[in-house]
Design an enzyme around this catalytic site. Structure first.
Site, PDB file in Angstrom:
ATOM      1  N   HIS A 198       1.279 -10.902  -3.577  1.00 41.84           N
ATOM      2  CA  HIS A 198       0.339  -9.792  -3.775  1.00 41.84           C
ATOM      3  C   HIS A 198      -1.097 -10.279  -3.614  1.00 41.84           C
ATOM      4  CE1 HIS A 198       3.618  -7.236  -4.831  1.00 41.84           C
ATOM      5  NE2 HIS A 198       3.887  -7.849  -5.969  1.00 41.84           N
ATOM      6  N   LEU A 242     -15.726   4.534   7.475  1.00 35.81           N
ATOM      7  CA  LEU A 242     -14.287   4.622   7.236  1.00 35.81           C
ATOM      8  C   LEU A 242     -13.982   5.122   5.823  1.00 35.81           C
ATOM      9  CD1 LEU A 242     -11.301   3.788   8.082  1.00 35.81           C
ATOM     10  CD2 LEU A 242     -11.808   1.606   6.977  1.00 35.81           C
ATOM     11  N   ASP A 247       4.320  -3.746   3.222  1.00 36.94           N
ATOM     12  CA  ASP A 247       5.575  -4.233   2.649  1.00 36.94           C
ATOM     13  C   ASP A 247       5.782  -5.713   2.962  1.00 36.94           C
ATOM     14  OD1 ASP A 247       7.972  -4.051   1.283  1.00 36.94           O
ATOM     15  OD2 ASP A 247       9.103  -3.370   3.029  1.00 36.94           O
TER      16      ASP A 247
END
Length: 246
Positions: A38, A132, A21
């Site tokens: 962004h 991962l 956020d």
């Protein structure tokens, strides 16, 4: 000594979830359009993914785009979708080099055709990687996920394939998007907000919550290490007393 050196690698959270956020506020603070935030947030994603893989976190799930985000101005949504495509294309080589397996959860059919195609291609290309597991929550709504799970179970009951008495928490979890991964043990939210925003509501029932004032574009791997260090100094009781745990 950095936080990485302070972490006990034998007690890592197996699954870390992050609410990324603050991109828009970060950009506004610099007099730029939200889209600028962004773009810079991608740098944080790259660094955090590498950091998580570096210390041995097995699952990392990022809240990339919520179902509610479709209500944002159309130019911003379009820019985010285009950024997603370009990022996947740019990062696929890095994912392969780092043995990262890409995954996605959410209402993926809502994504633009090209975006969906590129995403599925990247998921397929990395499917053989064993390091991962990086999951992107896209067009994601936890409430919608739980409603869909309930609907799937109800259809099985209606068809006579399942007895209502056999419905358990485990069965319900098996009908969620995340059925093939463990629940998060640590949830991180950036930007100073203290809410969950319809994210993995079922799955974080026993997760430790970590909130930081840093906006997402400023968040880096050492911030991830700090959150994990903090996690390791909490007592996780799961309803028991301290004496029972210890």
């Amino acid at each position: 000594m950095g936080y990485k050196d302070k972490i006990d690698l034998t007690r890592l959270p197996e699954h870390v979830a992050i609410i990324m956020d603050g991109n828009g506020r970060w950009a506004k603070g610099k007099g730029k359009l939200r889209v600028f935030g962004h773009h810079n947030g991608v740098l944080s994603v790259r660094d955090v993914v590498e950091g998580a893989g570096e210390i041995g976190v097995k699952y990392l799930t990022l809240y990339t785009f919520s179902s509610e985000n479709w209500n944002r101005p159309s130019f911003e949504v379009t820019a985010i979708m285009e950024l997603l495509i370009s990022t996947i294309n740019k990062e696929i080589k890095k994912l392969m080099e780092n043995n990262v397996r890409l995954n996605a959860i959410g209402d993926l059919d809502m994504l633009p055709g090209k975006c969906n195609k590129e995403l599925k291609g990247a998921i397929e290309r990395t499917s053989g990687n064993t390091g991962l597991v990086l999951t992107l929550a896209l067009s994601y709504s936890s409430r919608r996920e739980m409603v869909q799970a309930t609907r799937n179970i109800a259809l099985k009951v209606k068809a006579g394939e399942l007895d209502p008495a056999d419905i358990t928490e485990e069965l319900f979890a098996q009908n969620l998007y995340t059925h093939n991964m463990p629940d998060p043990e640590l949830l991180i939210r950036t930007s100073g907000e203290h809410r969950i925003s319809n994210y993995l509501l079922w799955q974080i029932a026993y997760a430790e919550l970590y909130f930081t004032n840093k906006l997402w574009p400023d968040f880096r791997r050492d911030d991830l290490f700090e959150a994990i260090y903090d996690y390791q100094h909490r007592e996780r009781r799961f309803g028991m007393t301290s004496e029972q745990v210890n």
